[in-house]
Design an enzyme around this catalytic site. Sequence first.
Site, mmCIF file in Angstrom:
data_model
loop_
_atom_site.group_PDB
_atom_site.id
_atom_site.type_symbol
_atom_site.label_atom_id
_atom_site.label_comp_id
_atom_site.label_asym_id
_atom_site.label_seq_id
_atom_site.Cartn_x
_atom_site.Cartn_y
_atom_site.Cartn_z
ATOM 1 N N LEU A 22 -17.488 -31.528 -26.241
ATOM 2 C CA LEU A 22 -16.495 -32.494 -26.727
ATOM 3 C C LEU A 22 -15.925 -32.728 -28.155
ATOM 4 C CD1 LEU A 22 -19.173 -35.216 -25.142
ATOM 5 C CD2 LEU A 22 -17.411 -33.899 -23.992
ATOM 6 N N TYR A 31 8.854 -4.128 -59.505
ATOM 7 C CA TYR A 31 9.423 -5.128 -59.032
ATOM 8 C C TYR A 31 10.677 -5.248 -59.951
ATOM 9 C CZ TYR A 31 10.808 -9.740 -57.242
ATOM 10 O OH TYR A 31 11.193 -10.688 -56.500
ATOM 11 N N TYR A 90 -2.015 -3.016 -64.824
ATOM 12 C CA TYR A 90 -1.589 -3.604 -63.388
ATOM 13 C C TYR A 90 -1.104 -2.295 -62.424
ATOM 14 C CZ TYR A 90 1.389 -5.252 -59.602
ATOM 15 O OH TYR A 90 1.686 -5.554 -58.455
ATOM 16 N N ARG A 118 -15.490 -41.066 -39.894
ATOM 17 C CA ARG A 118 -16.557 -41.159 -41.117
ATOM 18 C C ARG A 118 -16.412 -40.100 -42.079
ATOM 19 N NH1 ARG A 118 -21.454 -42.057 -37.119
ATOM 20 N NH2 ARG A 118 -20.066 -41.231 -35.465
HETATM 21 C C1 UD1 Z 1 -23.389 -39.321 -29.954
HETATM 22 C C2 UD1 Z 1 -24.365 -39.813 -28.714
HETATM 23 C C3 UD1 Z 1 -25.644 -40.079 -29.367
HETATM 24 C C4 UD1 Z 1 -26.325 -38.769 -29.938
HETATM 25 C C5 UD1 Z 1 -25.226 -38.210 -30.958
HETATM 26 C C6 UD1 Z 1 -25.628 -36.780 -31.372
HETATM 27 C C7 UD1 Z 1 -22.932 -41.053 -27.114
HETATM 28 C C8 UD1 Z 1 -22.453 -42.337 -26.589
HETATM 29 N N1 UD1 Z 1 -23.723 -41.028 -28.179
HETATM 30 O O1 UD1 Z 1 -23.285 -40.278 -30.811
HETATM 31 O O2 UD1 Z 1 -26.665 -40.580 -28.449
HETATM 32 O O3 UD1 Z 1 -27.500 -38.909 -30.685
HETATM 33 O O4 UD1 Z 1 -24.028 -38.226 -30.509
HETATM 34 O O5 UD1 Z 1 -24.806 -36.436 -32.417
HETATM 35 O O6 UD1 Z 1 -22.628 -39.848 -26.483
HETATM 36 N N2 UD1 Z 1 -15.922 -37.506 -28.552
HETATM 37 C C9 UD1 Z 1 -14.639 -37.251 -27.569
HETATM 38 N N3 UD1 Z 1 -14.176 -38.558 -27.154
HETATM 39 C C10 UD1 Z 1 -14.758 -40.081 -27.288
HETATM 40 C C11 UD1 Z 1 -15.674 -39.801 -28.198
HETATM 41 C C12 UD1 Z 1 -16.283 -38.889 -28.877
HETATM 42 O O7 UD1 Z 1 -14.489 -36.216 -27.172
HETATM 43 O O8 UD1 Z 1 -13.978 -40.580 -26.771
HETATM 44 C C13 UD1 Z 1 -16.652 -36.259 -29.102
HETATM 45 C C14 UD1 Z 1 -16.207 -36.328 -30.572
HETATM 46 O O9 UD1 Z 1 -15.275 -35.649 -30.984
HETATM 47 C C15 UD1 Z 1 -17.718 -35.783 -30.921
HETATM 48 C C16 UD1 Z 1 -18.660 -36.027 -29.967
HETATM 49 O O10 UD1 Z 1 -17.820 -36.221 -28.667
HETATM 50 O O11 UD1 Z 1 -17.706 -34.110 -31.106
HETATM 51 C C17 UD1 Z 1 -19.728 -37.050 -30.080
HETATM 52 O O12 UD1 Z 1 -19.164 -38.332 -30.419
HETATM 53 P P1 UD1 Z 1 -19.515 -39.187 -31.710
HETATM 54 O O13 UD1 Z 1 -18.295 -40.291 -31.687
HETATM 55 O O14 UD1 Z 1 -19.820 -38.277 -32.873
HETATM 56 O O15 UD1 Z 1 -20.895 -39.819 -31.072
HETATM 57 P P2 UD1 Z 1 -21.988 -40.117 -31.902
HETATM 58 O O16 UD1 Z 1 -21.905 -41.677 -32.508
HETATM 59 O O17 UD1 Z 1 -22.499 -39.055 -33.069
HETATM 60 CA CA CA Z 2 -21.485 -37.448 -34.012
#
Ligand code: UD1
Ligand code: CA
Length: 454
Positions: free
Chosen positions: A8, A389, A368, A15
């Site tokens: 993902l 050069y 150089y 942040r």
């Molecule tokens: C998420 C988990 C949380 C866990 C944490 C660990 C969920 C709801 N929560 O929270 O339980 O403890 O990771 O690090 O899953 N992403 C997408 N598409 C989206 C949203 C997110 O691809 O629509 C990807 C982000 O790019 C990221 C990952 O998913 O790489 C996690 O997303 P993030 O928003 O960081 O989740 P957390 O709030 O950290």
């Molecule tokens: Ca995260």
Amino acid sequence: MKVAAIILAAGKGTRMKSNLVKVMHKLGEKPLIFWPVNAAKNVGAAPIIVVSGHQSEKVKEFFSGDEVLLFAEQKELLGTGDAVLSALPQLSGFQGNVLILCGDVPLIRPETLRDMLSSHNNSGATLTVLTSYQEAPFGYGRVVKGDNAEIVKIVEERDATDEERKIKEVNSGIYCVAADFLIEAVKKLDNNNAQGEYYLTDIVSKAVEKNLKCAAFPAKDPDEVMGINDRVQLAKAGAVLCNRINTKYMLEGVTMIDPLTTYIEDGIIIGKDTIIYPNTCISGDSTIGENCIIEAGVTICRSSIGDNVTVKAGTIISESKVGNNTSLGPMAHLRPGTVLGSNVKIGNFVETKKTVMGDGSKASHLTYLGDAEIGKDVNIGCGTITCNYDGINKHKTVIQDRVFVGSDVQFVAPVEIGENALIAAGTTVTENVPPDALAIARTPQVNKEGWRKK
Ligand code: UD1
Ligand code: CA
């Protein structure tokens, strides 16, 4: 059992407060997304599907030419559950387990994934969640367990009760799930939660509802599952990675005076008994031989260094090759295309570029050398410059074996110096010099007696 992976990486990473998408920020010289992809490859996952969204073109470009990877685009960022949903078309027809990783959880080790996979297979679980115990669990989803210590659900920080927030076992965002269950479960997720998102974490309660077995597999090392959401966490992860890499080199026989300030990219080869001083960076597929001394403040990138080489403080080396027993610096600059033989000496404030130098040759000070081909046992005097050069084109200087170049000599290229020739100090060389000749080009000195007293 076959394993596929979904990674993902569509989130923007708000942040991080950055114009660059989070997963392309660098950790140990490589983008965050490199690490989980690499871990998935290491456990033999295929296909590996990267879900990208924000700046997906940057992510794709980084992996261009990689044949194992597939990409899925998440159009709207509706949550981690929706991200997995967008990967499903790429998974069609797959049977086996699906490993789900997060692009922002980079420190996960292949060993841990392997342990989790075998625990998943042995326990007969439909869903295994990789968890960890965090002393400061703030921001993570909490793992809620029932009376028999079985996992019941995962609750996000923002949706958790005060009681649930006290739980220290957290969700790493890494899971192993039976493909058929995953495909069915993510289609049924809803977004009735504090963030109005489709949470992937809700597949746990979906499995529990259907009486399917869920397991929590705790990672031994909580650092491994650290999520990177801001730059403070990025720096912390950098320190963890640095320590991990440096520990490996030290155990293989490399001395580090201060591992906390020694930055070595993973995968570099360093021979035993090499000593590395503080504030050094070695990156980009470089190799360093045995018994070398790399002094403080040295940067080495995409270069190979032989055995018994001393690289003195403040030297920068990029895309160069250095032979055995050679000494460089302090404050030398080897630019791309430098090839040095063995027993060469490059001293302080010497810059080289596209220059080949044979065994035993020396340029000890303030020089150089650009676009030059220098033979063996050549002495280059202090202040020598190849004028390579002309404002439009670059030209070559050829200096054959055993030439002695005095101080403050300019070679106006193209020019060729035959072997064993001697170039007098202060000479501006504009024409070729035959072997064994003396070349001298400077106005004869005139002493005007008593001049100062007049
Ligand atoms: C998420 C988990 C949380 C866990 C944490 C660990 C969920 C709801 N929560 O929270 O339980 O403890 O990771 O690090 O899953 N992403 C997408 N598409 C989206 C949203 C997110 O691809 O629509 C990807 C982000 O790019 C990221 C990952 O998913 O790489 C996690 O997303 P993030 O928003 O960081 O989740 P957390 O709030 O950290
Ligand atoms: Ca995260």
